[in-house]
Write an enzyme that holds these catalytic residues in place. Sequence first.
Site, PDB file in Angstrom:
ATOM      1  N   ALA A 196       0.779  -1.250   0.000  1.00 15.52           N
ATOM      2  CA  ALA A 196       0.000   0.000   0.000  1.00 15.52           C
ATOM      3  C   ALA A 196       0.805   1.291   0.000  1.00 15.52           C
ATOM      4  CB  ALA A 196      -0.934   0.006   1.207  1.00 15.52           C
ATOM      5  N   ASP A 247       4.471  -8.282   6.063  1.00 12.06           N
ATOM      6  CA  ASP A 247       4.821  -8.955   4.818  1.00 12.06           C
ATOM      7  C   ASP A 247       3.557  -9.527   4.190  1.00 12.06           C
ATOM      8  OD1 ASP A 247       5.815 -10.535   2.809  1.00 12.06           O
ATOM      9  OD2 ASP A 247       7.444 -11.369   4.020  1.00 12.06           O
ATOM     10  N   CYS A 317       3.441  -0.921 -12.042  1.00 16.60           N
ATOM     11  CA  CYS A 317       3.658   0.323 -12.800  1.00 16.60           C
ATOM     12  C   CYS A 317       4.861   0.128 -13.724  1.00 16.60           C
ATOM     13  CB  CYS A 317       3.852   1.516 -11.885  1.00 16.60           C
ATOM     14  SG  CYS A 317       5.233   1.345 -10.778  1.00 16.60           S
TER      15      CYS A 317
HETATM   16  C1  LIG Z   1       4.403  -0.061  -6.246  1.00 18.80           C
HETATM   17  S1  LIG Z   1       4.674   0.215  -4.559  1.00 18.80           S
HETATM   18  C2  LIG Z   1       3.053   0.474  -3.953  1.00 18.80           C
HETATM   19  C3  LIG Z   1       2.450   1.842  -4.267  1.00 18.80           C
HETATM   20  C4  LIG Z   1       1.127   2.083  -3.556  1.00 18.80           C
HETATM   21  N1  LIG Z   1       0.172   1.044  -3.843  1.00 18.80           N
HETATM   22  C5  LIG Z   1       0.508   3.427  -3.915  1.00 18.80           C
HETATM   23  O1  LIG Z   1      -0.344   3.505  -4.784  1.00 18.80           O
HETATM   24  O2  LIG Z   1       0.893   4.432  -3.283  1.00 18.80           O
HETATM   25  C6  LIG Z   1       5.065  -1.392  -3.974  1.00 18.80           C
HETATM   26  C7  LIG Z   1       5.150  -1.539  -2.473  1.00 18.80           C
HETATM   27  O3  LIG Z   1       5.324  -2.923  -2.171  1.00 18.80           O
HETATM   28  C8  LIG Z   1       5.969  -3.002  -0.937  1.00 18.80           C
HETATM   29  N2  LIG Z   1       6.427  -4.403  -0.751  1.00 18.80           N
HETATM   30  C9  LIG Z   1       7.548  -4.995  -1.231  1.00 18.80           C
HETATM   31  N3  LIG Z   1       7.575  -6.280  -0.847  1.00 18.80           N
HETATM   32  C10 LIG Z   1       6.455  -6.504  -0.115  1.00 18.80           C
HETATM   33  C11 LIG Z   1       5.945  -7.628   0.587  1.00 18.80           C
HETATM   34  N4  LIG Z   1       6.588  -8.802   0.610  1.00 18.80           N
HETATM   35  N5  LIG Z   1       4.768  -7.480   1.251  1.00 18.80           N
HETATM   36  C12 LIG Z   1       4.114  -6.297   1.250  1.00 18.80           C
HETATM   37  N6  LIG Z   1       4.565  -5.202   0.626  1.00 18.80           N
HETATM   38  C13 LIG Z   1       5.728  -5.305  -0.059  1.00 18.80           C
HETATM   39  C14 LIG Z   1       7.045  -1.940  -1.014  1.00 18.80           C
HETATM   40  O4  LIG Z   1       7.440  -1.529   0.267  1.00 18.80           O
HETATM   41  C15 LIG Z   1       6.319  -0.824  -1.800  1.00 18.80           C
HETATM   42  O5  LIG Z   1       5.823   0.147  -0.914  1.00 18.80           O
END
Ligand SMILES: C[S@@+](CC[C@H](N)C(=O)[O-])C[C@H]1O[C@@H](n2cnc3c(N)ncnc32)[C@H](O)[C@@H]1O
Length: 377
Positions: A196, A247, A317
């Site tokens: 998020a 996670d 994205c």
């Molecule tokens: C593309 S960004 C999300 C952008 C967000 N949805 C927005 O619209 O503002 C991807 C996110 O995935 C998170 N992430 C990476 N690995 C993850 C995991 N195993 N579980 C949950 N989140 C994770 C990262 O910290 C990052 O904030």
Amino acid sequence: MAVRRLALELLLRVDEQGAYANLVVPARLTGTDMSGPDRALVTSLVYGTTRMRRALDFLVDRFLHDPEVEPPVRAALRMGAFQLQELKTPPHAAVSTTVGAVPKRARGLVNAVLRKVAGAEASWPDEVTRLSVPDWLHDQLTADLGAERATAVFETMNRPPTVTERPDGYIQDRGSQLVVDAVDAQPGQRVLDMCAAPGGKSTGLAAIGARVVASDLSLTRSRLVAVNARAVLDADTPGRVHVVAGDGLRLPLRPGTFDRVLVDAPCSGLGSLRRRPDARWRIDEAAIERLVPLQAALLESAMAQVAPGGMLVYSVCTLTNAELAAPVAQLLHTHPGIETLGAPSDEWETAPGGYRLLPDRTDTDGMGIARFRLPAG
Ligand SMILES: C[S@@+](CC[C@H](N)C(=O)[O-])C[C@H]1O[C@@H](n2cnc3c(N)ncnc32)[C@H](O)[C@@H]1O
């Protein structure tokens, strides 16, 4: 002159210290008393010079006996060439203002080279230099989108993004807003946003009236979700955002309870090159291969959270086929009974594994999406 000097200082931080242009530029400008137009010019110079680095080096290196110049000189030459080639600044102004911003000992060289750049036609050795992207990235998107489309997409992503603001004042690319629309959340529904942070989509979903559980692996970034939610949602907003750091692969949530689950997965980010000028020089090819198994695992984990009859939405994205098609293929292999849904709206084009927003057509960031519905009860 102050504008060019500040732009050069920032370019050196990006080039030499690995700073992120989209973070360091706004932060540094906050502390100055520059006018709006000057701030915009600093941003344009730093972002544009960074994006077009490869093309600008070609323009400049034609007139350098030894291309091994010290970093402040390299940055000034690129910035001068950017003004001449891209901003079409009149030669006298582009050269004199740039020369005035470099240390005295380098002024002769910068002046001589930029005058030559101003006087010569740019005849590009190849497309990849003109478009100013690394070879691997050009090859990748050419393979995934076809040569013509890849060129058009790169050309769009070499220009500054169109800034779009939501009705609640949150600045968010329209592509991300289209992902929020694609979730099709209804007021009062329970929505899980599994990746998020910083909360762009969570707050958009709450604005519709959904009750959002926003979770992210990063604790620091999760805090940003809470900060953004407080800033844009007021007491009258029917929806809510409840932030949980965790996670996505091991969420402490009761399975099968969400009407909508969004996995906005970590990805190579190749769709937002307009917004993140140095990203093209940072992302490496191997990242895509590393990310696909994580994306697939997150999507599989998200599946367990969807209520019967609910929807699962996967988004990235980026523009690579692999990051959309491979996780989706794996999900469908494991869950042959789920229904794949069609394009959310006309802006989305068919792509392997789902649908895509391509920046040249939509003037948004590039995005990929796939949507599924679980059987009811
Ligand atoms: C593309 S960004 C999300 C952008 C967000 N949805 C927005 O619209 O503002 C991807 C996110 O995935 C998170 N992430 C990476 N690995 C993850 C995991 N195993 N579980 C949950 N989140 C994770 C990262 O910290 C990052 O904030």
